[in-house]
Design an enzyme around this catalytic site. Structure first.
Site, short mmCIF file in Angstrom:
data_model
loop_
_atom_site.label_atom_id
_atom_site.label_comp_id
_atom_site.label_asym_id
_atom_site.label_seq_id
_atom_site.Cartn_x
_atom_site.Cartn_y
_atom_site.Cartn_z
N SER A 31 18.23 92.09 -22.43
CA SER A 31 19.61 92.23 -21.97
C SER A 31 20.46 92.78 -23.10
O SER A 31 20.16 92.58 -24.29
CB SER A 31 20.17 90.88 -21.53
OG SER A 31 21.57 90.94 -21.32
N GLY B 68 8.31 85.65 -12.39
CA GLY B 68 9.61 85.44 -11.76
C GLY B 68 9.89 86.41 -10.64
O GLY B 68 11.00 86.92 -10.51
N ALA B 69 8.89 86.66 -9.80
CA ALA B 69 8.99 87.73 -8.81
C ALA B 69 9.36 87.25 -7.41
O ALA B 69 9.30 88.02 -6.46
CB ALA B 69 7.66 88.49 -8.74
N TYR C 259 20.98 81.90 -24.48
CA TYR C 259 20.48 83.03 -23.68
C TYR C 259 20.46 84.30 -24.52
O TYR C 259 19.46 85.04 -24.53
CB TYR C 259 21.37 83.22 -22.45
CG TYR C 259 20.97 84.39 -21.59
CD1 TYR C 259 19.88 84.30 -20.72
CD2 TYR C 259 21.68 85.59 -21.64
CE1 TYR C 259 19.51 85.37 -19.93
CE2 TYR C 259 21.31 86.67 -20.85
CZ TYR C 259 20.24 86.55 -20.00
OH TYR C 259 19.87 87.62 -19.22
N SER D 176 12.34 86.43 -6.40
CA SER D 176 13.68 86.85 -6.01
C SER D 176 14.22 87.88 -6.99
O SER D 176 13.62 88.13 -8.04
CB SER D 176 14.63 85.64 -5.95
OG SER D 176 14.76 85.06 -7.25
N GLY D 177 15.38 88.46 -6.66
CA GLY D 177 16.09 89.32 -7.58
C GLY D 177 15.33 90.55 -8.03
O GLY D 177 14.58 91.17 -7.28
N ILE D 178 15.52 90.90 -9.29
CA ILE D 178 14.91 92.09 -9.86
C ILE D 178 13.39 91.99 -9.84
O ILE D 178 12.69 92.97 -9.57
CB ILE D 178 15.41 92.30 -11.30
CG1 ILE D 178 16.92 92.57 -11.30
CG2 ILE D 178 14.69 93.46 -11.97
CD1 ILE D 178 17.53 92.52 -12.68
N GLY D 179 12.87 90.81 -10.13
CA GLY D 179 11.42 90.63 -10.12
C GLY D 179 10.82 90.91 -8.76
O GLY D 179 9.77 91.55 -8.65
#
Length: 414
Positions: free
Chosen positions: A260, A131-132, A293, A134-137
């Protein structure tokens, strides 16, 4: 000039500002001394604070220390093709007072991933981030790539992953980074990814299980499981199973599972205390997106703990992390409620670079070598929920995950 900025040369500290006519220098072995050009003398103590200092860590990636014909140390920045007599590590000096007690942790919630990697060279290391795109990834992958690592972005959408690769290469054209297709919602895709990765015949030193989904409407994957559960937990579980032999051959290796704090607000056992599949992969009538989630994030910690228990004797450690509260990213695009909450809370949230910091810290911190089975928040170890600490539930989840995969694909490949 990104690499120069990351090296810390733009930073200043008013407390350590030198009087006019003074210059800060370093010796070959990293000790800081001060030159008074007015009186033509040098001294070890800072002229204002009286402190002695030394530079911390190695030179930033792409820098080299040399000595001129007069014996004076200078520094070469090969990335930006410049030479300077200013040690780039001077922005990150530490006091020469090792016996002084302190309660302040080295990193916290305001730390960025790039700050944690400052001065580190990961040439020869292979990092895989799911999942790289966008975002944190993306920030995790970029941070490692800008410090010399060979980084693989494993993403469902190859086009977006390729765009992410291009953005990294725009920052540094020599970055060793590539994209591969991985759809965690399809177990066969996970299998095909693992086969393609192994065909590269490379090591795997850091595996970051970052990809996730949030606030989806109820739906089943091609494998007949609720989507949030499969993407956030089972797909990563299967990926690690398939790559565990590569991780072990590459030891010491680390697995980081992004969880989380929401794991605290749920449970996955039935009234008798037994793991309940109907809670992990519920029917439409029992489905609530937020609860799904939260349960998947609880699974992340249980999985990480059990993985560490099983693989740590072979040199592979695993830790789970919480990236930060109310951080908006692509996984929240399905929830208008979350979008509204984020808009209200945005002034108090972390940046994506700060969100990636705890992941990166657990991946590289020397003090965590050989240590795992822990949960981190703001680069600091903290206790997860009581259920997340249950060894019995962790084992039960592992065994259930194996059965779910075997029922659909047969015995897992390795």
């Amino acid at each position: 000039m990104a690499a120069l900025r990351y090296a810390g040369l733009d930073d200043t500290d008013s407390e350590d500002e030198l009087p006019p006519g003074w210059e800060e220098r370093t010796t070959k072995d990293g000790w800081v001394y001060y030159a008074n050009h007015t009186e033509e003398k040098t001294q070890w103590e800072h002229p204002k604070t009286g402190k002695r200092k030394r530079v911390a860590g190695d030179l930033p990636y792409g820098w080299e220390q040399e000595t001129d014909e007069n014996g004076q140390v200078f520094f070469v920045d090969h990335i930006n093709k410049r030479t300077t007599y200013l040690d780039p590590r001077l922005a990150f000096t530490v006091d020469d007072n090792p016996t002084k007690p302190t309660t302040r942790q080295r990193y916290d919630g305001s730390t960025t991933a790039m700050e944690i990697l400052q001065g580190r060279d990961f040439t020869g290391k292979v990092v895989l981030v799911t999942g790289a795109n966008s975002g944190i990834g993306f920030e995790t992958a970029k941070s490692f790539a800008l410090h010399g690592a060979h980084v693989i972005l494993a993403c469902r959408n190859l086009s977006r992953a390729s765009e992410a690769v291009s953005r990294i290469l725009e920052e540094w054209h020599k970055a060793k980074v590539e994209a591969m297709t991985l759809d965690l919602a399809v177990l066969r895709s996970v299998q095909h990814f693992a086969e393609a990765f192994k065909a590269k015949n490379v090591s795997l030193h850091v595996l970051v299980c970052n990809a996730g989904t949030f606030a989806l409407p109820w739906g089943l994957t091609k494998d007949g499981l609720e989507t949030t559960f499969q993407v956030n937990h089972l797909g990563h579980f299967y990926l690690v199973q398939l790559l565990q032999d590569v991780l072990c051959r590459s030891s010491p290796a680390r697995v980081i599972v992004v969880s989380s704090e929401s794991h605290r607000f749920t449970d996955i056992n039935d009234s008798s205390g037994k793991l309940d599949l109907s809670r992990l992969s519920p029917p439409r009538s029992d489905y609530w997106a937020m609860l799904a989630y939260n349960r998947s994030k609880l699974c992340n910690i249980l999985f990480s703990n059990e993985l560490h228990r099983r693989l740590s004797p072979r040199g592979v450690t695993s830790n789970a992390v919480h990236p930060g509260n109310m951080m908006y990213s692509a996984i929240h695009r399905n929830s208008w409620v979350y979008k509204l909450l984020f808009t209200l809370a945005r002034p108090f949230t972390k940046s994506m670079q700060q969100g990636a910091a705890t992941t990166v810290y657990c991946a590289v911190a020397p003090e965590l070598e050989g240590l795992g089975g822990m949960y981190f928040n703001n680069c600091c170890r903290c206790l997860p929920s009581e259920e997340a600490q249950s060894e019995e539930t962790a084992r039960a989840l592992w065994e259930l995950s194996e059965r779910l995969i075997q029922d659909r694909l047969g015995s897992p490949s390795s």
